[in-house]
Design an enzyme around this catalytic site. Structure first.
Site, PDB file in Angstrom:
ATOM      1  N   HIS A 100       0.922  -9.276   4.459  1.00 13.56           N
ATOM      2  CA  HIS A 100      -0.208  -8.340   4.483  1.00 13.56           C
ATOM      3  C   HIS A 100      -0.831  -8.317   3.089  1.00 13.56           C
ATOM      4  O   HIS A 100      -0.511  -7.477   2.258  1.00 13.56           O
ATOM      5  CB  HIS A 100       0.243  -6.943   4.926  1.00 13.56           C
ATOM      6  CG  HIS A 100      -0.898  -6.039   5.309  1.00 13.56           C
ATOM      7  ND1 HIS A 100      -0.972  -5.385   6.521  1.00 13.56           N
ATOM      8  CD2 HIS A 100      -2.028  -5.684   4.648  1.00 13.56           C
ATOM      9  CE1 HIS A 100      -2.079  -4.655   6.579  1.00 13.56           C
ATOM     10  NE2 HIS A 100      -2.744  -4.820   5.432  1.00 13.56           N
ATOM     11  N   GLN A 129       0.799  -1.221   0.000  1.00 10.19           N
ATOM     12  CA  GLN A 129       0.000   0.000   0.000  1.00 10.19           C
ATOM     13  C   GLN A 129       0.834   1.274   0.000  1.00 10.19           C
ATOM     14  O   GLN A 129       0.329   2.335  -0.343  1.00 10.19           O
ATOM     15  CB  GLN A 129      -0.943   0.005   1.211  1.00 10.19           C
ATOM     16  CG  GLN A 129      -1.988  -1.096   1.135  1.00 10.19           C
ATOM     17  CD  GLN A 129      -2.894  -1.119   2.341  1.00 10.19           C
ATOM     18  OE1 GLN A 129      -2.588  -1.783   3.331  1.00 10.19           O
ATOM     19  NE2 GLN A 129      -4.008  -0.412   2.301  1.00 10.19           N
ATOM     20  N   ASN A 168      -1.714 -10.931   8.324  1.00 11.33           N
ATOM     21  CA  ASN A 168      -2.651  -9.843   8.589  1.00 11.33           C
ATOM     22  C   ASN A 168      -4.072 -10.262   8.221  1.00 11.33           C
ATOM     23  O   ASN A 168      -4.330 -10.668   7.087  1.00 11.33           O
ATOM     24  CB  ASN A 168      -2.270  -8.618   7.758  1.00 11.33           C
ATOM     25  CG  ASN A 168      -3.218  -7.450   8.002  1.00 11.33           C
ATOM     26  OD1 ASN A 168      -3.229  -6.872   9.085  1.00 11.33           O
ATOM     27  ND2 ASN A 168      -4.040  -7.130   7.013  1.00 11.33           N
ATOM     28  N   GLU A 169      -4.954 -10.180   9.172  1.00  8.91           N
ATOM     29  CA  GLU A 169      -6.379 -10.454   8.943  1.00  8.91           C
ATOM     30  C   GLU A 169      -6.603 -11.800   8.258  1.00  8.91           C
ATOM     31  O   GLU A 169      -7.210 -11.888   7.185  1.00  8.91           O
ATOM     32  CB  GLU A 169      -7.030  -9.310   8.166  1.00  8.91           C
ATOM     33  CG  GLU A 169      -6.953  -7.999   8.929  1.00  8.91           C
ATOM     34  CD  GLU A 169      -7.761  -6.855   8.320  1.00  8.91           C
ATOM     35  OE1 GLU A 169      -8.065  -6.927   7.126  1.00  8.91           O
ATOM     36  OE2 GLU A 169      -8.065  -5.895   9.048  1.00  8.91           O
TER      37      GLU A 169
END
Ligand code: BGC
Length: 407
Positions: free
Chosen positions: A112, A18, A156-157
């Protein structure tokens, strides 16, 4: 006196894809450049954080934070299956060392959302071999970096592929995703193609849980710090008649993952909003509810509820590893964060073991399928010049952090 422990982590978060820019060896880069793609924008230069990280770490330090959560990029570290880039590992070693040099506690996420192209071309997380591939990468990265890492997040998640799959069942996007996967497979000359964000979450879930467990042990072997996974935890609420649907969603999306995290050093709680169920399914936000740029409800109270749920179910220590809001009115970011922090404070007062609050995000950045439209940053970024401009919320939250550390 502050209501927060003195050694509480006050951080901001980002993720490699990102913010770094030009992550060309990754699965999403290919998807972003399909002619009929799902992505609003390609990630392009993002925030050029790959080169500007010393400046960005100094920026968050100057604002008053003491922790930085970021991810290392698997696609850069293992560009071909089984072949590792020393240059990429050295890059991340310098980045972690830079945090220490600036007295910032680094929290390093190993995965991620993005993965190397070769991994996507094998079916990504839908392939049972993903468990061993992720373990091999995690061990290699931990061996190179572990001695410098006080906090590591494996995945992540890990529950978001399942959540997105279940929500997609309601309809529309599945065909477009299948078309994109076919086009991406053709583009790279593979038989299949799947990514964390767009793949089949039901197939991926058992692999993700096993991968977390395996990586947890492998990473821990190379460090003295703490390891956990992070989860996307919505505050699931039932309206009259929606109780059963709500509890089914909770047990699949939250409980099964929180139970898988029992015994870990911590669980990373990542909460943005609530999700309401009626008798026929998901309810949209009420007509008069304030919505964020993501379309979901402005509901900072969700964080307190998910912290309590995580404490009950996982029984581990907790860190808020993400919480924030996509909005263009920065006053709403302050209002949101202030209310979310009130919830954290109440949880601490009730004795919950919470070790930090890490805001998403440091910078306005690439918001996945939504491209650059949503702005979650405490700091604005000029897409052309890469100039950083802290917003009032950055100074406000930084001051809050500083005050708590000196109280
Ligand atoms: C993710 C971030 C994302 C944020 C805001 C989380 O689900 O971990 O990568 O940008 O939410 O949508």
């Amino acid at each position: 006196m502050s209501d927060f422990p003195r050694d509480f982590l006050w951080g901001t978060a980002t993720a490699a894809h990102q913010v770094e820019g030009n992550n060309r060896g990754s699965d999403l880069w290919v998807m972003e450049h399909l002619s009929e793609g799902l992505f609003a924008d390609p990630s392009a230069d993002a925030c050029d954080h790959y080169h500007r990280y010393p400046y960005d770490i100094a920026l968050l330090k100057g604002l008053g934070f003491n922790c930085y959560r970021f991810s290392i990029e698997w696609a850069r570290i293992e560009p071909e299956a089984g072949s590792f880039s020393y240059a990429a590992l050295d890059h991340y070693r310098r980045m972690i060392a830079e945090c220490h040099a600036q007295a910032i506690t680094p929290m390093v996420t190993f995965h991620h959302f993005t993965a190397p192209l070769w991994f996507a071309g094998e079916g990504g997380w839908e392939n049972a071999r993903s468990v061993d591939w992720f373990a091999r990468y995690s061990e290699r990265a931990a061996k190179a970096l572990g001695d410098l890492i006080p906090f590591a997040c494996t995945i992540n998640e890990a529950n978001i592929p399942l959540m997105m799959t279940l929500m997609r069942r309601a309809g529309k996007r599945s065909d477009a995703i299948a078309r994109s996967h076919r086009a991406a497979a053709q583009k790279i000359g593979a038989e299949r193609f799947s990514t964390f964000l767009t793949g089949d979450g039901q197939e991926a879930t058992p692999h993700l849980i096993r991968a977390h467990r395996k990586a947890y042990d492998l990473i821990k072997a190379y460090m003295t710090g703490k390891v956990g996974m992070t989860l996307s935890l919505n505050d699931f609420q039932a309206d009259a008649g929606g109780e059963e649907l709500c509890e089914t969603a909770r047990s699949q999306i939250n409980t099964q993952f929180l139970e898988a995290a029992r015994g870990d050093d911590f669980v990373g709680v990542q909460t943005y909003t609530r999700v309401r169920f009626g008798s026929t399914g998901l309810l949209p936000p009420a007509a008069d509810a304030e919505r964020t740029q993501m379309g979901y409800e402005f509901y900072p109270d969700a964080l307190e509820a998910t912290l309590r749920e995580a404490a009950r179910t996982a029984g581990t220590r907790l860190i808020v590893t993400e919480n924030g809001i996509g909005c263009d009115d920065d006053r709403r970011r302050i209002a949101y964060t202030e209310r979310a922090l009130e919830g954290v404070r109440r949880c601490l007062a009730d004795g919950l073991a919470i070790d930090g609050y890490i805001h998403w995000s440091l910078l306005d950045n690439f918001e996945w399928l939504e491209g650059y439209r949503p702005t979650f940053g405490l700091v604005a970024v000029d897409r052309r010049t890469q100039a950083r401009t802290p917003k009032p919320s950055a100074y406000w939250l930084g001051a809050r952090a500083r005050q708590a550390q000196s109280a």
